[in-house]
Design a protein around this motif. Structure first.
Motif: not given
Lengths: 320, 289
Positions: A55-71
């Motif tokens: 899950l973290p690996l997938g999540f990190a990959l998704l985040l690396s290609m996104s902009r997100w404020t974290g909420f």
């Protein structure tokens, strides 16, 4: 810890198809039951790996290609490769000095730790009380990085031990951690100091595995100590040296706890390294996308350097 | 090698190195006994003017050492206990049971050791923040602080260890199958076989793995720092001491910081000195740190 190089074992498990072949009647039921039981035994570990690895690996990959404020997880905004190109854009500090610092930090640590441990390990081999010496050299390894970092930071202060020694020798004080030119070398020394013990351990084991008859034969041929070291000790120590090299390099490229404790990347960005930058992008600036992208870039660098080292040592092995 | 002559040069080199290794520890201890205005001032003095134990009292008060110790002990115990248990269970299945997919699972366990920890700080933290139905979160993980405000957050990412499973499996393979088969014929279930026969025989690997895990967990800093920023009540020893060091005038508090460090390092050092053979074997098996 990264353990890709842990000693491989060659025992093979009995092939699972043999179990399937007997899948008839009572034996088959027993086999099926054993399979269920086996997965029950494995369940905690597999569940953990699903939640804390996949899950973290997938999540990190998704985040690396996104902009997100974290909420809100619904607000993840896909931006393609923007985070990656941003890291390498003009004016970005990621390539220089940060990635350069990372490589220098790792390289310096490996060079110092390797030289020191090789020297000490070959000497310890001739001494009595080897266990006692090893225990002493091992103390930094079981000590928390917060203790190591703070003690050395204090020792580098103008009123600390290192400058005390310099002054006693008639030399002027050096502001080791405040001067951008000396900060990185100063931290490298501490990292090497902290890791030399385990390198000594591995090299000592390597030295013990060299048959004594080789040295006797060399002595009969009248070889001097220098020749013996270059022609017998070093080549036969190659697997142990490779092991130390690769693992120390891995640790050097990744570790930033010591730097957080001692300099926080400063002065300026003189000791800023990639893993620390990732950490700061995420937890100080809330830029989860850039942080994740930086993590994957660093992972690629780590992987490439490790593979290159393995390849170089293997080629040298074939030449010899 | 020349063993007949007394190896003066080797002794000199090794002893010099050992002094360089030990001196920072001695400096830490000496500083922890220095009085006000005595640390960090010129000229440098190695020994304190008088051995003043009051810094240790100050460390207990200012650092809230009882709380920090409690958190460190709880997190370390959770991690060590869980790693030993899950490694033993999974190791047994991979070493002694036959089932489809075994090779695949084993390779999966090996591959988990490949990923460096820095890849996971960000996603692990976010996963804990958005943990469903915890810390005021709804089913979709929104609205609260999730698990980050709980002491289990300190332990969560370290509860299972791929290397631990690998090490335990390698050890269990050596246990003869006949012994297990005999117990099964006597009607013992797999759980009983594991608990009564396999676990007692794996004491050496339990000590080694337990010690490695304990030291790593006790000394862990980065993750504990993250969790402590979300909830100061779960601060561990390394984080708490670093915080004091960061926020107060160093020339005055340095002796107090050093006293705190001495107290926090002591449990691990004692354990290491008592069981160092097992620890060193573990480091040999696991690779470097």
């Amino acid at each position: 810890m990264v353990n890709t190089l842990a000693p491989e074992t060659t025992e093979r498990a009995p092939h699972p198809t043999r179990a399937a072949a007997g899948a008839l009647g009572g034996r088959g039921r027993a086999r099926r039951r054993q399979a269920v039981v086996a997965y029950l035994f494995l369940a905690p570990a597999l569940l953990f790996f699903a939640v804390f690895l996949a899950l973290p690996l997938g999540f990190a990959l998704l985040l690396s290609m996104s902009r997100w404020t974290g909420f809100d997880l619904g607000d993840i905004d896909p931006v393609g490769l923007d985070n990656f190109t941003g890291l390498f854009a003009d004016g970005s500090t990621f390539l220089t000095p940060i990635l350069t610092n990372t490589l220098l930090f790792a390289l310096g640590t490996v060079a110092l730790a390797l030289a020191g441990s090789l020297l000490v390990a070959t000497c310890i081999d001739k001494l009595r009380f080897q266990g006692l010496w090893r225990t002493l050299y091992f103390l930094p390894i079981v000590t928390t990085v917060v203790a190591v970092g703070n003690v050395w930071k204090y020792m580098y202060e103008p009123g600390g031990l290192v400058n005390g020694v310099l002054n006693a020798l008639g030399l002027g004080s050096v502001a080791f951690l405040q001067d951008p030119d000396t900060a990185l070398p100063a931290v490298v020394v501490v990292q090497a100091w902290a890791s030399v013990g385990s390198a000594i351990l591995v090299l000592t084991a390597g030295l013990k595995s060299i048959p004594g008859s080789y040295y006797e034969a060399a002595a009969l041929d009248g070889a001097g100590p220098g020749t013996v070291f270059l022609r017998i000790t070093l080549p036969l120590l190659r697997p142990a040296l490779l092991f130390v090299c690769v693992t120390q390099f891995l640790t050097g490229l990744q570790s930033f706890a010591l730097i957080i404790v001692m300099t926080k990347g400063g002065p300026g960005d003189a000791t800023d390294v990639a893993a620390l930058e990732m950490y700061r992008q995420a937890f100080s600036h809330g830029d989860w996308g850039t942080a994740s992208a930086a993590a994957f870039v660093l992972f690629t660098v780590v992987l490439a350097i490790t593979l290159a080292q393995l390849w170089i040592f293997r080629r040298k092995g074939e030449d010899a | 090698m020349n063993r007949r002559r007394f190896p003066w040069l080797s002794y000199l080199l090794v002893a010099t190195g050992a002094v360089l290794t030990v001196v920072p520890f001695l400096d830490m201890v000496m500083t922890s006994f220095k009085g006000p205005g005595e640390a960090g001032t010129l000229p440098y003095r190695f020994l304190p003017r008088a051995f003043d134990p009051s810094n240790y009292r100050a460390a207990v008060d200012q650092l809230d050492l009882p709380l920090l110790f409690r958190n460190s002990v709880v997190a370390t115990a959770l991690i060590t206990g869980s790693v030993l248990l899950t490694s033993s269970l999974a190791g047994y299945a991979l070493a002694k049971l036959r089932f489809p997919g075994r090779d695949f699972v084993f390779r999966l366990v090996l591959s988990t050791m490949m990923f460096p920890p820095f890849l996971f700080f960000v996603p692990h933290f976010l996963i804990l923040v958005h943990w469903p139905l915890a810390g005021g979160n709804d089913l979709l993980g929104r609205g609260g602080a999730g698990l980050t405000v709980s002491i289990v957050a300190l332990a969560m990412p370290f509860l299972v260890n791929g290397f631990g499973i690998f090490l335990t499996r390698q050890f269990m393979i050596a246990i003869p199958d006949e012994v297990l088969e005999a117990a099964r014929i006597d009607g013992a279930g797999e759980f009983a076989v594991w608990w009564r026969i396999v676990v007692p025989q794996t004491k050496p690997v339990v000590v080694t793995l337990g010690l490695l895990t304990f030291v790593d967990a006790w000394n862990e800093y980065i993750w504990a720092l993250l969790v402590s920023t979300a909830d100061p009540d779960v601060m561990t020893l390394p984080v708490g001491i670093q915080l004091l060091q960061d926020h107060v005038d160093p020339t005055r508090t340095m002796p107090v910081v050093m006293a705190g460090l001495v107290l926090s390092v002591l449990p691990v050092l004692i354990l290491f000195l008592l069981l160092q053979k097992h620890y060193i074997r573990g480091v040999m098996l696991s690779g470097l740190k």
